[in-house]
Design an enzyme around this catalytic site. Sequence first.
Site, PDB file in Angstrom:
ATOM      1  N   CYS A 191      22.435  15.741 -52.393  1.00  0.00           N
ATOM      2  CA  CYS A 191      22.582  16.545 -51.170  1.00  0.00           C
ATOM      3  C   CYS A 191      23.065  15.730 -49.967  1.00  0.00           C
ATOM      4  CB  CYS A 191      21.260  17.210 -50.816  1.00  0.00           C
ATOM      5  SG  CYS A 191      20.384  17.924 -52.215  1.00  0.00           S
ATOM      6  N   HIS A 216      23.379  25.804 -48.143  1.00  0.00           N
ATOM      7  CA  HIS A 216      23.327  24.420 -48.604  1.00  0.00           C
ATOM      8  C   HIS A 216      24.283  24.197 -49.781  1.00  0.00           C
ATOM      9  CE1 HIS A 216      22.046  20.494 -49.523  1.00  0.00           C
ATOM     10  NE2 HIS A 216      20.955  20.755 -50.235  1.00  0.00           N
TER      11      HIS A 216
END
Length: 393
Positions: free
Chosen positions: A84, A341
Amino acid sequence: MEKDVAVIGVGQSSFVRGYEGSIRELAFEAFREAMQDAGISQKEVDASIFCSAPEYDKQRSPAGVLAEYLGLVPQPTFYVETVCSSSSTGVKVGYSMIKSGLHDIVVVLGFQKMSEITSAESQERMGRGADIQWEAPFGTMMPAYYAMYAQAYMAKNGLTHDDMRDVRLKSASYGTINERAVYRKGVKAADFDTNNPEAKMAAPVAWPIRVGDACANADGASCVILAGKDKANALSKKPVWVVGIGAASEAVNMAARPDFAKGLSVGYKAAEQAYKMAGITSRDVKVAEVHDCFTIAEIMAYEGLGFAPMGEGKQLIREKATYKEGRIPVNVDGGLLSKGHPIGATGGSQIRTIVLQLRGEAGPMQVPGEPTIGLVHNVGGVGLYGNVTIFGR
């Protein structure tokens, strides 16, 4: 603060569910905006860095494919992955290339088309982000890991479900005004009412994490163009300088981590390095983007970054200190919770927000008072990797 490398261009696609085009077209949306922002052509780019989590990509070695499509060959291209936090790691690599004297202008592009695989496949891949020998076989996934942190934090520090809910209420209030966000609906306290069967935000995911406490997967791309001092001053009327960078990692296995109630160690270790490099303290930061994949993560980040003492992050949300008009505005673009995200694009999107804030170009999300220093906190996995990057106007 040394000013040797600047951001001269930023771009971002809209974050969406189920992007209909290819990863080439998705990347192009962010790339085009960033190149127009910088006012340069492909011939002026010395190198490119592409960032994603490869287990979600059907295309093997996407850097070469995207560099060709975007007209960035024969210049060298590289692929960077820290889950991420991939695109903020890409910015650190690009910064290093320029500081070393190898290149003058570097494009860093993060992307992820998570809809290329099913939700079940996505969860399985997230689980494999843990140790596949000692943890993943037991079915652990992201919500469960953050639930363990939330349980420990609540037991020690008096955090309530309402505090976590209020993080989401703040996020949603800004998501509604961010035209690039995937989730633009307002959220009310009543949406977390466990006595109301229609209150979908209240449904449990991994206790105490509820649906409303978790961010949404999305498809998206972001692009950051870095330049050395001379090029930045020549090309940009409003260069935003990279003044501090910190990075850290942590043990993969949860059993090797000493104290869940203290949050993710990579955040505060990376912040310490970044503050030292920039020659500032947390009190100098005027606007911040933190990695709020879950509501508990934002509250822990407040403390790891020094915005609040350990155990007191809840006070910031109770006092609305992290709202746009507060003393330390955080995630006024909706954060991951509302913006979405898309793993490889997230860090670059956070950086774009801070760059626009420091330029005074954030539109309805603009923090008042002409902020001069902004911070980006980007985490990979369950605190496995962490980057903190500080920008100055």
